[in-house]
Enzyme design. Structure first.
Site, PDB file in Angstrom:
ATOM      1  CG  ASP A 121      46.451  42.174  48.352  1.00  0.00           C
ATOM      2  OD1 ASP A 121      46.295  42.142  47.122  1.00  0.00           O
ATOM      3  OD2 ASP A 121      45.600  42.626  49.135  1.00  0.00           O
ATOM      4  CG  ASP A 133      43.877  38.600  45.831  1.00  0.00           C
ATOM      5  OD1 ASP A 133      43.793  38.547  47.062  1.00  0.00           O
ATOM      6  OD2 ASP A 133      43.803  39.667  45.188  1.00  0.00           O
ATOM      7  CG  ASP A 140      36.187  43.821  39.354  1.00  0.00           C
ATOM      8  OD1 ASP A 140      37.139  43.178  38.867  1.00  0.00           O
ATOM      9  OD2 ASP A 140      36.295  44.533  40.376  1.00  0.00           O
TER      10      ASP A 140
HETATM   11  P1  ATP Z   1      43.691  45.603  45.085  1.00  0.00           P
HETATM   12  O1  ATP Z   1      43.960  44.386  45.923  1.00  0.00           O
HETATM   13  O2  ATP Z   1      44.889  46.238  44.516  1.00  0.00           O
HETATM   14  O3  ATP Z   1      42.775  46.561  45.747  1.00  0.00           O
HETATM   15  P2  ATP Z   1      42.304  43.740  43.466  1.00  0.00           P
HETATM   16  O4  ATP Z   1      41.796  43.809  42.050  1.00  0.00           O
HETATM   17  O5  ATP Z   1      43.264  42.652  43.772  1.00  0.00           O
HETATM   18  O6  ATP Z   1      42.869  45.154  43.798  1.00  0.00           O
HETATM   19  P3  ATP Z   1      40.681  42.531  45.472  1.00  0.00           P
HETATM   20  O7  ATP Z   1      39.561  43.110  46.239  1.00  0.00           O
HETATM   21  O8  ATP Z   1      41.897  42.047  46.160  1.00  0.00           O
HETATM   22  O9  ATP Z   1      41.057  43.632  44.401  1.00  0.00           O
HETATM   23  O10 ATP Z   1      40.069  41.356  44.600  1.00  0.00           O
HETATM   24  C1  ATP Z   1      40.827  40.394  43.884  1.00  0.00           C
HETATM   25  C2  ATP Z   1      40.133  40.068  42.581  1.00  0.00           C
HETATM   26  O11 ATP Z   1      38.831  39.545  42.838  1.00  0.00           O
HETATM   27  C3  ATP Z   1      39.880  41.252  41.651  1.00  0.00           C
HETATM   28  O12 ATP Z   1      40.992  41.569  40.870  1.00  0.00           O
HETATM   29  C4  ATP Z   1      38.723  40.779  40.827  1.00  0.00           C
HETATM   30  O13 ATP Z   1      39.131  39.873  39.832  1.00  0.00           O
HETATM   31  C5  ATP Z   1      37.904  40.009  41.861  1.00  0.00           C
HETATM   32  N1  ATP Z   1      36.935  40.897  42.536  1.00  0.00           N
HETATM   33  C6  ATP Z   1      37.097  41.586  43.678  1.00  0.00           C
HETATM   34  N2  ATP Z   1      36.021  42.289  43.992  1.00  0.00           N
HETATM   35  C7  ATP Z   1      35.122  42.048  43.035  1.00  0.00           C
HETATM   36  C8  ATP Z   1      33.811  42.481  42.801  1.00  0.00           C
HETATM   37  N3  ATP Z   1      33.212  43.326  43.634  1.00  0.00           N
HETATM   38  N4  ATP Z   1      33.177  42.011  41.692  1.00  0.00           N
HETATM   39  C9  ATP Z   1      33.795  41.155  40.857  1.00  0.00           C
HETATM   40  N5  ATP Z   1      35.026  40.722  41.020  1.00  0.00           N
HETATM   41  C10 ATP Z   1      35.707  41.154  42.088  1.00  0.00           C
HETATM   42 MG    MG Z   2      44.032  42.129  45.735  1.00  0.00          MG
END
Ligand code: ATP
Ligand code: MG
Length: 451
Positions: A78, A80, A157
């Site tokens: 996905d 963001d 993170d």
């Molecule tokens: P994926 O969607 O592939 O699981 P992602 O890194 O995009 O990985 P998401 O949960 O979609 O994970 O979150 C989008 C972004 O928001 C992350 O890349 C990070 O920058 C931030 N983020 C998400 N969760 C956290 C958290 N628990 N603490 C800090 N930042 C976060």
């Molecule tokens: Mg994501």
């Protein structure tokens, strides 16, 4: 001088820049000609959202996993979007939009079944603000302080998740050295890992998930505090843990994730009863989980579907067998003992991770069929094959045999039965021996171990 250069290109961390405090440090801008991200690999809907925000005069970036995965040459699942538009502004720009979330207020922009998540930049932490709230243990409960990109970045993170793809000029904006970290295969927390784990213990699970998915090592400074802070996982809401569990086991790296969860003692926090079963020699629990997770990873690699019920069935099967044995030892008959054990374990596990009813029901059917697959007399085998979950239950039985449970003969019998023509099937049932009188069977059923 060298240090200043390395910091500038992001090889060394900018120590003066603390998370949550925008220090005005300049980002590195990676030009479109250098980073290799092509718009052809970004979803059409995410691009529509970015362009539209930009046209309305707002800043708009892709951020997080989408940018990370594109830079790693993976297919993002996905995209963001992050912007300086406030949630209410976003709603004004998009008619197909809903605001969601309490902990983080977000906008969801709908395109049929596809949703693009749009967040507003998070701002500097003001400890007194009503928009930010912490638990006693330092966990962030609510965080709706808005800010700028240079503030937002420090709330993320890992450095590899903190890169912003700018729709205005197609560059990548890097405040934390994430670009160099990706190139060097380095997983690095923004700020101090202990503090960031305390703020949000799910980050421990995310560290493991990302490292396993993209094949990076988990460095010592991320690894060590997990052992100290593992118990904080129990403070995370069971619903959020379910979401994270699904991501971990559907990442295509379920087996490496399982190994790392064990190594960092987090597995016991998520699945206490399964962890207890792993310590006992009565059942080949480690073997069963290994086979299930490796199977799951293979299926994902082959772009086949995976059934969450199947994974849940595998995780709780041996704890259920152990618990059923305790009930049997206490004088309860086999069949009711199993049923009671299933409910006991679902209740216990549900306190940690809230598994949706439909998934639980699927697992329950697989467990119940494990018992019924033993009884094949008369028309039973034929009726069992009509059960909607028969295939899943048989596959599960096969994995139990592979793991070393003594059900090999049962598997061979069923294989022949499934492949046989009606005459061969009749022969197979006949070979089981004569059917006993009804009364006796009923008594036998209660004595019969379900294997
Ligand atoms: P994926 O969607 O592939 O699981 P992602 O890194 O995009 O990985 P998401 O949960 O979609 O994970 O979150 C989008 C972004 O928001 C992350 O890349 C990070 O920058 C931030 N983020 C998400 N969760 C956290 C958290 N628990 N603490 C800090 N930042 C976060
Ligand atoms: Mg994501």
């Amino acid at each position: 001088m060298i240090r200043a250069f390395l910091t500038k290109v992001g090889i060394l961390s900018n120590k003066s820049a603390k998370p949550g405090t925008a220090d005005g440090g300049k980002p590195i801008i990676i030009d479109r000609s250098q980073h290799g991200i092509s718009r052809a690999n970004i979803s059409e809907n995410a691009l529509k959202v970015l362009y539209r925000l930009h046209r309305h005069g707002y800043q708009a970036y892709l951020v997080g996993g989408g940018v990370r995965d594109l830079l790693l040459g993976l297919h993002p699942k996905d995209f963001d979007v992050v912007t300086n538009a406030k949630p209410e502004d976003i709603r004004r720009v998009f008619r197909n939009c809903r605001l969601i979330g309490r902990r983080f207020r977000l906008a969801h922009v709908y395109f049929g079944h596809d949703i693009v998540e749009v967040a507003t930049f998070r701002g500097k932490t003001d400890e007194q603000s009503e928009d930010l709230s912490h638990s006693e243990k330092g966990m962030i409960l609510r965080d709706n302080v808005y800010g700028t990109i240079s503030e937002d970045v420090w709330r993320r993170d890992f450095t590899l998740n903190s890169l912003y793809y700018n729709i205005a000029d197609f560059s990548v904006v890097d405040y934390t050295g994430g670009y160099a970290d990706i190139k060097a295969k380095r997983l690095r927390m923004i700020g101090d890992a202990s503090v960031r784990y305390r703020e949000d213990p799910v980050r421990m699970l995310r560290a493991i998930r990302f490292a396993c998915k993209i094949g990076f090592e988990i460095p010592q400074d991320l690894s060590q505090p997990m052992l100290e802070l593992k118990e904080l996982i129990s403070h995370v809401s069971p619903g959020r843990l379910f979401e994270e569990m699904m991501k971990m086991f559907h990442s295509g790296s379920a087996y490496p994730v399982y190994e790392q969860l064990i190594k960092h003692q987090l597995f016991a926090e998520l699945f206490p009863a399964t962890s207890d079963a792993l310590k006992q020699a009565s059942f080949p629990t480690h073997e069963l989980l290994t086979i299930i997770f490796q199977n799951t990873d293979n299926r994902i690699q082959q772009q086949k579907t995976v059934t969450p019920s199947f994974i849940v069935a595998g995780l709780l099967w041996h704890p259920i067998c152990l618990q059923a044995q305790t009930h049997i030892d206490n004088g309860i008959a086999v069949f009711p003992a199993r049923i009671q054990a299933i409910e006991d374990l679902l209740r216990k596990q549900g306190q940690r991770i809230s598994i949706p009813k439909r998934i639980v029901q699927g697992a329950r059917e697989i467990w119940m069929l494990q018992m019924r697959l033993v009884r094949r007399h008369g028309k039973r085998a034929q009726q069992l094959m009509m059960e909607p979950r028969f295939r899943a239950a048989f596959d599960f039985l096969e994995l139990r045999a592979l793991a070393g449970e003594p059900v090999g003969e049962l598997v061979s019998w069923w294989k022949e039965y499934i492949e046989g023509d009606p005459a061969q099937r009749r022969e197979l049932v006949k070979a089981l021996g004569f059917k006993k009188k009804k009364k006796k069977i009923r008594r036998k059923r209660e004595e019969d171990p379900a294997t």
